[in-house]
Design a protein around this motif. Structure first.
Motif, short mmCIF file in Angstrom:
data_model
loop_
_atom_site.label_atom_id
_atom_site.label_comp_id
_atom_site.label_asym_id
_atom_site.label_seq_id
_atom_site.Cartn_x
_atom_site.Cartn_y
_atom_site.Cartn_z
N LEU A 1 0.75 -1.09 -0.01
CA LEU A 1 -0.13 0.17 0.05
C LEU A 1 0.91 1.28 -0.03
N THR B 1 0.03 5.44 0.02
CA THR B 1 -1.12 6.60 0.07
C THR B 1 -0.46 7.70 -0.72
N TYR C 1 5.68 7.18 0.13
CA TYR C 1 5.61 5.67 0.55
C TYR C 1 5.65 5.05 -0.74
N ALA D 1 4.98 -0.89 2.96
CA ALA D 1 5.82 -0.28 1.80
C ALA D 1 7.33 -0.02 2.39
N ASP D 2 7.40 -0.21 3.61
CA ASP D 2 8.71 0.23 4.25
C ASP D 2 9.23 -1.12 4.73
N GLY E 1 8.88 2.55 12.41
CA GLY E 1 9.17 3.55 13.12
C GLY E 1 8.93 5.15 12.48
N LYS F 1 12.21 6.73 8.16
CA LYS F 1 12.17 5.74 7.13
C LYS F 1 13.35 5.81 6.24
N1 UDP Z 1 1.11 3.93 4.62
C1 UDP Z 1 0.96 4.69 3.59
N2 UDP Z 1 0.61 6.14 3.73
C2 UDP Z 1 1.07 6.58 4.97
C3 UDP Z 1 1.23 5.78 6.17
C4 UDP Z 1 1.38 4.59 6.02
O1 UDP Z 1 0.79 4.34 2.43
O2 UDP Z 1 0.97 7.96 5.15
C5 UDP Z 1 1.12 2.65 4.45
C6 UDP Z 1 2.30 1.89 4.06
O3 UDP Z 1 2.30 0.58 3.35
C7 UDP Z 1 2.96 1.60 5.44
C8 UDP Z 1 1.88 1.11 6.14
O4 UDP Z 1 0.75 1.94 5.66
O5 UDP Z 1 4.18 0.80 5.39
C9 UDP Z 1 2.06 1.21 7.92
O6 UDP Z 1 2.70 2.34 7.89
P1 UDP Z 1 4.06 2.61 8.81
O7 UDP Z 1 4.97 1.50 7.94
O8 UDP Z 1 4.19 3.97 8.45
O9 UDP Z 1 3.92 2.28 9.92
P2 UDP Z 1 4.96 1.58 11.01
O10 UDP Z 1 5.41 0.23 10.38
O11 UDP Z 1 6.48 2.50 11.28
O12 UDP Z 1 4.40 1.01 12.30
#
Ligand code: UDP
Ligand code: MN
Length: 335
Positions: free
Chosen positions: A9, A11, A15, A103-104, A215, A218
């Motif tokens: 994903l 958005t 990302y 996506a990360d 976190g 990124k």
């Molecule tokens: N994501 C996105 N846009 C955003 C925030 C999150 O597309 O503004 C999607 C993306 O795939 C991301 C996932 O949702 O990897 C989860 O968010 P994130 O990885 O930032 O959270 P964390 O793993 O750091 O808790």
């Protein structure tokens, strides 16, 4: 295998870069499954074009246009916007089984064996191991599950404000019911774990199959100099090598694709650009500069991986092509 897919994903354009690198890393490790990316309308046209080259399917999802249930859920819980978007992956009913990946995340070896697992399989969260981390999970698309998840969201919200709280609430027996749904941690190695349990990382880290840059910061939050392999504001730490893996793939395989789409439009790749003055400091001419640039871009493979590639006769994906690109760029500078 055409009915199974890796799904991510994005958005936003930021990302989307993560999604591009993830997609490339899955392809580089020869996945036999389809690649799908869910995007929102604000993702720019050049980024969409690159995503279309890497993924089999680019699907635009917009919670507010997606029918009554989703709309109502969204109106009731506007704080959970991105979370609702992630739940859309359950609507991919043209696939029977999928693996969602944030996506990360970055894939370090083939992980197609994840499709042997059932819904909902995931790895423990490093912060609270009785919860699963939602950066990598196996699921079965189903409109009914999607609706039930939305219903759960609107009734109970999310205890952490994100998708992880919702999904752990809904699949609440994950911790105790079926050990086969516990993915080994190496399928979702949170970069944070490198610091919280360094001896374990030293012992098992080389088996990692997926690294997750969980976190606030990124990989794309840094800038990178491909020649010196320096990341801005980043000290040399264990986690640093994974960040370099990400940047090496991004700068060599994704940036040229972005450049092709943006044409003359300015865009910030995050890589330190070649300065004309840098080139002039090299006395022996442009070939040497190009060679040193290409060398800096060599993939960060372990010696075992490098040996394997060599034995399989595989050309390294960052070699000739990126070298040619660099040379073209240099030529344009020196004209
Ligand atoms: N994501 C996105 N846009 C955003 C925030 C999150 O597309 O503004 C999607 C993306 O795939 C991301 C996932 O949702 O990897 C989860 O968010 P994130 O990885 O930032 O959270 P964390 O793993 O750091 O808790
Ligand atoms: Mn994440």
């Amino acid at each position: 295998m055409a009915d199974q897919a890796f799904v991510t994903l994005a958005t936003t354009d930021k990302y989307a870069r993560g999604a591009m690198v993830l997609g490339k890393s899955l392809r580089n490790h020869n996945t036999t499954r389809k690649l799908v990316v869910l995007i929102c309308s604000q993702v720019s046209q050049p980024c969409r074009s690159v995503l279309m080259k890497i993924f089999d399917e680019v699907r635009v999802v917009d919670v507010l246009d997606s029918g009554d249930t989703a709309h109502l859920a969204m109106m009731k819980r506007p704080d959970l916007g991105v979370t609702f978007t992630k739940l859309h992956c359950w609507n991919l009913t043209n696939y029977s089984k999928c693996v969602f990946m944030d996506a990360d995340t970055l894939v370090l070896s083939n992980i197609d064996d994840l499709f042997d697992r059932e819904e909902l399989s995931a790895a423990p969260d490093p912060g609270w191991p009785d919860c699963f981390n939602t950066g990598v999970f196996v699921f079965r698309p189903s409109v009914q599950t999607f609706k039930q998840l939305l219903h759960y969201c609107t009734e109970h919200g999310s205890f952490d404000g994100g998708d992880q709280g919702v999904l752990n609430g809904y699949f609440s027996d994950w911790a105790t019911a079926d050990i086969s749904k516990h993915l080994p941690f190496i399928y979702n190695l949170s970069s944070i774990a490198v610091y919280t349990y360094l001896p374990a990382f030293k012992h098992y880290g080389s088996n990692a199959k997926v690294v997750h840059f969980l976190g606030q910061t990124k990989p794309w939050s840094y800038t990178f100099d491909p020649r010196t392999k320096q990341l801005s504001g980043q000290e040399a730490t264990a986690h640093h090598t994974f960040l370099l893996d990400w940047w090496t793939l991004y700068s060599s395989a994704v940036v040229p694709m972005l450049q092709e789409q943006y044409v003359d439009q300015p865009f910030d790749s995050g890589c330190v650009e070649f300065q004309y003055s840098d080139i002039m400091t090299f006395e022996s001419g442009k070939e040497e500069v190009a060679a040193s640039y290409a060398q800096a871009l060599e993939p960060q493979l372990s010696s075992e991986e490098r040996k394997q590639k060599w034995e399989q006769g595989q050309a390294d994906y960052m070699g000739t092509d990126s070298f040619d690109n660099i040379k073209r760029k240099l030529d344009s500078f020196l004209k």
